[in-house]
Every structure is written in structure tokens, then in C-alpha cells.
Design a protein around this motif. Structure first.
Motif, PDB file in Angstrom:
ATOM      1  N   GLY A  86      49.786  75.208  36.375  1.00 41.52           N
ATOM      2  CA  GLY A  86      48.759  74.314  36.900  1.00 41.52           C
ATOM      3  C   GLY A  86      47.617  74.123  35.945  1.00 41.52           C
ATOM      4  O   GLY A  86      47.523  74.809  34.923  1.00 41.52           O
ATOM      5  N   MET A  87      46.757  73.186  36.290  1.00 48.42           N
ATOM      6  CA  MET A  87      45.583  72.928  35.483  1.00 48.42           C
ATOM      7  C   MET A  87      44.529  73.990  35.797  1.00 48.42           C
ATOM      8  O   MET A  87      44.439  74.474  36.933  1.00 48.42           O
ATOM      9  CB  MET A  87      45.015  71.532  35.793  1.00 48.42           C
ATOM     10  CG  MET A  87      46.022  70.398  35.680  1.00 48.42           C
ATOM     11  SD  MET A  87      46.872  70.289  34.096  1.00 48.42           S
ATOM     12  CE  MET A  87      45.565  69.712  33.047  1.00 48.42           C
ATOM     13  N   LEU A  88      43.705  74.314  34.806  1.00 56.05           N
ATOM     14  CA  LEU A  88      42.731  75.391  34.986  1.00 56.05           C
ATOM     15  C   LEU A  88      41.517  75.010  35.824  1.00 56.05           C
ATOM     16  O   LEU A  88      40.975  75.840  36.554  1.00 56.05           O
ATOM     17  CB  LEU A  88      42.208  75.859  33.624  1.00 56.05           C
ATOM     18  CG  LEU A  88      43.031  76.869  32.862  1.00 56.05           C
ATOM     19  CD1 LEU A  88      42.297  77.266  31.601  1.00 56.05           C
ATOM     20  CD2 LEU A  88      43.304  78.092  33.727  1.00 56.05           C
ATOM     21  N   ALA A  91      38.662  77.412  35.851  1.00 52.87           N
ATOM     22  CA  ALA A  91      38.797  78.735  36.487  1.00 52.87           C
ATOM     23  C   ALA A  91      39.414  79.733  35.508  1.00 52.87           C
ATOM     24  O   ALA A  91      39.885  79.367  34.433  1.00 52.87           O
ATOM     25  CB  ALA A  91      39.658  78.618  37.738  1.00 52.87           C
ATOM     26  N   ASP A  92      39.399  80.989  35.905  1.00 47.22           N
ATOM     27  CA  ASP A  92      39.979  82.054  35.094  1.00 47.22           C
ATOM     28  C   ASP A  92      41.508  81.877  35.026  1.00 47.22           C
ATOM     29  O   ASP A  92      42.157  81.706  36.074  1.00 47.22           O
ATOM     30  CB  ASP A  92      39.619  83.384  35.779  1.00 47.22           C
ATOM     31  CG  ASP A  92      40.316  84.546  35.146  1.00 47.22           C
ATOM     32  OD1 ASP A  92      40.066  84.800  33.971  1.00 47.22           O
ATOM     33  OD2 ASP A  92      41.150  85.184  35.836  1.00 47.22           O
ATOM     34  N   PRO A  93      42.112  81.892  33.824  1.00 42.47           N
ATOM     35  CA  PRO A  93      43.554  81.625  33.690  1.00 42.47           C
ATOM     36  C   PRO A  93      44.435  82.549  34.526  1.00 42.47           C
ATOM     37  O   PRO A  93      45.409  82.096  35.135  1.00 42.47           O
ATOM     38  CB  PRO A  93      43.817  81.823  32.200  1.00 42.47           C
ATOM     39  CG  PRO A  93      42.517  81.581  31.533  1.00 42.47           C
ATOM     40  CD  PRO A  93      41.461  82.027  32.498  1.00 42.47           C
ATOM     41  N   ASP A  94      44.094  83.840  34.570  1.00 44.09           N
ATOM     42  CA  ASP A  94      44.891  84.801  35.331  1.00 44.09           C
ATOM     43  C   ASP A  94      44.845  84.459  36.837  1.00 44.09           C
ATOM     44  O   ASP A  94      45.880  84.428  37.514  1.00 44.09           O
ATOM     45  CB  ASP A  94      44.326  86.211  35.074  1.00 44.09           C
ATOM     46  CG  ASP A  94      45.043  87.278  35.878  1.00 44.09           C
ATOM     47  OD1 ASP A  94      45.845  87.996  35.279  1.00 44.09           O
ATOM     48  OD2 ASP A  94      44.796  87.385  37.093  1.00 44.09           O
ATOM     49  N   ARG A  95      43.662  84.172  37.337  1.00 46.12           N
ATOM     50  CA  ARG A  95      43.544  83.833  38.774  1.00 46.12           C
ATOM     51  C   ARG A  95      44.241  82.526  39.093  1.00 46.12           C
ATOM     52  O   ARG A  95      44.886  82.380  40.126  1.00 46.12           O
ATOM     53  CB  ARG A  95      42.069  83.768  39.181  1.00 46.12           C
ATOM     54  CG  ARG A  95      41.494  85.152  39.363  1.00 46.12           C
ATOM     55  CD  ARG A  95      40.030  85.123  39.693  1.00 46.12           C
ATOM     56  NE  ARG A  95      39.727  84.337  40.892  1.00 46.12           N
ATOM     57  CZ  ARG A  95      38.491  84.016  41.254  1.00 46.12           C
ATOM     58  NH1 ARG A  95      37.471  84.390  40.533  1.00 46.12           N
ATOM     59  NH2 ARG A  95      38.286  83.312  42.353  1.00 46.12           N
ATOM     60  N   ARG A  96      44.100  81.538  38.189  1.00 41.93           N
ATOM     61  CA  ARG A  96      44.771  80.245  38.414  1.00 41.93           C
ATOM     62  C   ARG A  96      46.288  80.421  38.382  1.00 41.93           C
ATOM     63  O   ARG A  96      47.014  79.799  39.136  1.00 41.93           O
ATOM     64  CB  ARG A  96      44.383  79.216  37.363  1.00 41.93           C
ATOM     65  CG  ARG A  96      43.113  78.468  37.542  1.00 41.93           C
ATOM     66  CD  ARG A  96      42.939  77.596  38.758  1.00 41.93           C
ATOM     67  NE  ARG A  96      44.108  76.949  39.335  1.00 41.93           N
ATOM     68  CZ  ARG A  96      44.297  76.770  40.637  1.00 41.93           C
ATOM     69  NH1 ARG A  96      43.425  77.201  41.515  1.00 41.93           N
ATOM     70  NH2 ARG A  96      45.352  76.164  41.091  1.00 41.93           N
ATOM     71  N   ALA A  97      46.758  81.274  37.470  1.00 41.74           N
ATOM     72  CA  ALA A  97      48.206  81.501  37.366  1.00 41.74           C
ATOM     73  C   ALA A  97      48.733  82.036  38.692  1.00 41.74           C
ATOM     74  O   ALA A  97      49.749  81.560  39.215  1.00 41.74           O
ATOM     75  CB  ALA A  97      48.519  82.473  36.232  1.00 41.74           C
ATOM     76  N   ARG A  98      48.023  83.013  39.261  1.00 38.71           N
ATOM     77  CA  ARG A  98      48.455  83.600  40.543  1.00 38.71           C
ATOM     78  C   ARG A  98      48.396  82.564  41.661  1.00 38.71           C
ATOM     79  O   ARG A  98      49.291  82.491  42.510  1.00 38.71           O
ATOM     80  CB  ARG A  98      47.565  84.791  40.910  1.00 38.71           C
ATOM     81  CG  ARG A  98      47.769  85.974  39.998  1.00 38.71           C
ATOM     82  CD  ARG A  98      46.767  87.079  40.318  1.00 38.71           C
ATOM     83  NE  ARG A  98      46.739  88.055  39.240  1.00 38.71           N
ATOM     84  CZ  ARG A  98      47.579  89.070  39.123  1.00 38.71           C
ATOM     85  NH1 ARG A  98      48.505  89.260  40.033  1.00 38.71           N
ATOM     86  NH2 ARG A  98      47.500  89.899  38.096  1.00 38.71           N
ATOM     87  N   CYS A 131      49.762  81.437  28.904  1.00 38.23           N
ATOM     88  CA  CYS A 131      51.084  81.785  29.458  1.00 38.23           C
ATOM     89  C   CYS A 131      51.174  83.256  29.843  1.00 38.23           C
ATOM     90  O   CYS A 131      50.782  84.136  29.060  1.00 38.23           O
ATOM     91  CB  CYS A 131      52.167  81.476  28.424  1.00 38.23           C
ATOM     92  SG  CYS A 131      52.327  79.724  28.086  1.00 38.23           S
ATOM     93  N   PHE A 132      51.757  83.495  31.003  1.00 41.95           N
ATOM     94  CA  PHE A 132      51.882  84.850  31.545  1.00 41.95           C
ATOM     95  C   PHE A 132      53.334  85.169  31.882  1.00 41.95           C
ATOM     96  O   PHE A 132      54.091  84.282  32.312  1.00 41.95           O
ATOM     97  CB  PHE A 132      51.076  84.978  32.846  1.00 41.95           C
ATOM     98  CG  PHE A 132      49.592  84.789  32.658  1.00 41.95           C
ATOM     99  CD1 PHE A 132      48.752  85.889  32.511  1.00 41.95           C
ATOM    100  CD2 PHE A 132      49.043  83.514  32.619  1.00 41.95           C
ATOM    101  CE1 PHE A 132      47.379  85.718  32.337  1.00 41.95           C
ATOM    102  CE2 PHE A 132      47.675  83.338  32.443  1.00 41.95           C
ATOM    103  CZ  PHE A 132      46.843  84.431  32.303  1.00 41.95           C
TER     104      PHE A 132
END
Ligand SMILES: Nc1nc2c(ncn2[C@@H]2O[C@H](COP(=O)(O)OP(=O)(O)O[C@H]3O[C@H](CO)[C@@H](O)[C@H](O)[C@@H]3O)[C@@H](O)[C@H]2O)c(=O)[nH]1
Ligand SMILES: [Mg+2]
Length: 198
Positions: A86-88, A91-98, A131-132
């Protein structure tokens, strides 16, 4: 700055609807010391985040299938297989990833770790993708996922055998950049060389 080889001369906004598309004029000092002027069109889209989850007991990965107009206009049917992403939106990348993972697939991640940040197109986009990699188990499924219907998302969740995913990268069925990159990182973690498996 005196030593800076790049000077932005002019920024013209060509359109500014979802995100600004700008025409940038800049001076560049060549390595021989001479200056040249160039113009480039750049889409100032937000950064992005992407996450690949792996289940080690079943040897599966969690992917999505959704329609992408850019791929469609490029001659593909447009239904691309991708990692949840998704687009950020600042926001914090880790939180957005989740959050994206949950919206798109309904799953929660375990052991999420960042593996790389890359520019998908450093010429025409300002975007960076974070990327995570992580793991999942069946009990981490919280709902059906599918994306945000109110934003037009219609996301199919795919659980794919990991070797099948590697095969689809090789044969070109999976060709979304963040997905190819993350699958290569997973392959490395699993200790598989580029030539295998068949
Ligand atoms: N109205 C409107 N909405 C848009 C537009 N572009 C995107 N959207 C909406 O913005 C949301 C974007 O969905 P996300 O899940 O947040 O982003 P994504 O498109 O999956 O982004 C990921 O993949 C991209 C393609 O590889 C990456 O570029 C990006 O970094 C990220 O990893 C969707 O609801 C979509 O409808 C647009 O031009 N107009
Ligand atoms: Mg998305």
C-alpha cells in the motif's frame, strides 16, 4: 550549495489531482565540469510499503491478485499477482505494512523484518518502496481481506506454493517489481540458488 552538481531551475505542475505530476527543469554539472539543462516529467506519488509472508510448515506464500490499469495499458490483461502492499501516506512503513496486509489479506504477520527499500522508477517517480518479510500461520487469519471496497479495491487472496511462486517469476507470470524482489529475498533466506528448484 556551491558543490551541488544539480540545481533545480523550475517546477511546473502539469496536473494535481490524486498526486502532482510536475515538469522539472534542472541544471546538471557533467563530470567534465560543463553544465547542461534538462527537463523531466516526474510523478510525485507517495512512498509505498510491501510485505511477503511465508508459512514454513506448508511452504506457502501469501499473495494477492488485483487489477492494475498501468499493466493493462501496457498490453497485459492487468490482473497482476502481487505481495500485499500500500501507499504510505506519510505513515510509518512498518505500521502501514501491517495495516495493508490486514486490509488486503485479513492476515496478521509474525516476525516482520525490513529487507530492502528500493526506487521502482528513479527517473519518473519520487516513490520509494519499503519491503518486509515475515511469517504467517492459518490461525493468523483475522478476516477475509479483499481490500477497501469503497476505494474500488477488489483483491483476491492467493496462498501459493513457494516453489510455484518462484517458477511464476521465472516464466513471467509474476512480474510486479516489489513481488519479484521480495520473492528473491525469500529464496535467499530459504537457501535456494537461482537455478533451482525446477
Ligand atoms: N481516486 C484515485 N484513487 C487512486 C489513484 N491511485 C490510487 N488510488 C487509490 O489509492 C489506493 C491505493 O491502494 P494501496 O493498497 O494503498 O496502494 P497500492 O496501489 O497497492 O500500492 C502498492 O503497490 C504499488 C504498485 O506496485 C506501489 O507503487 C506502491 O508503492 C505500493 O507498494 C486504492 O484504494 C486506489 O483506489 C488515483 O489516481 N485516483
Ligand atoms: Mg494495495
Amino acid at each position: 550549495m556551491q558543490d551541488d552538481p544539480i540545481r533545480i531551475v523550475k517546477e511546473q505542475t502539469l496536473s494535481d489531482d490524486y498526486a502532482p505530476l510536475k515538469k522539472i527543469t534542472f541544471d546538471q554539472r557533467r563530470r567534465d565540469g560543463n553544465w547542461q539543462q534538462e527537463t523531466r516529467e516526474v510523478y510525485n506519488n507517495a512512498g509505498g510499503t510491501a510485505v511477503l509472508l511465508y508459512n514454513s510448515s506448508r511452504r506457502t506464500v501469501l499473495l494477492t491478485r488485483q487489477f492494475r490499469i498501468g499493466a493493462h495499458l501496457a498490453g497485459h490483461d492487468g490482473f497482476t499477482i502481487e505481495v500485499p502492499a500500500g501507499m504510505l501516506d506519510d505513515a510509518d512503513p512498518d505500521r502501514r505494512a501491517r495495516a495493508e496486509l490486514c486490509e488486503e489479506t485479513g492476515f496478521r504477520a509474525r516476525g516482520l523484518r525490513k529487507v530492502i527499500e528500493f526506487f521502482p522508477n528513479p527517473s519518473s517517480l519520487t516513490e520509494t518502496v519499503h519491503c518486509f518479510l515475515g511469517e504467517y500461520e492459518e490461525r493468523d487469519r483475522k478476516d477475509e481481506g479483499g481490500g477497501k471496497q469503497e476505494e474500488g479495491e477488489d483483491i483476491e487472496v492467493l496462498e501459493m506454493d513457494v516453489d510455484e511462486a518462484f517458477r511464476q517469476v521465472k516464466e513471467g507470470s509474476i512480474r510486479d517489481a516489489k513481488t519479484v524482489i521480495l520473492l528473491q529475498f525469500l529464496r535467499e533466506e530459504l537457501g535456494q540458488s537461482n537455478g533451482s528448484p525446477s
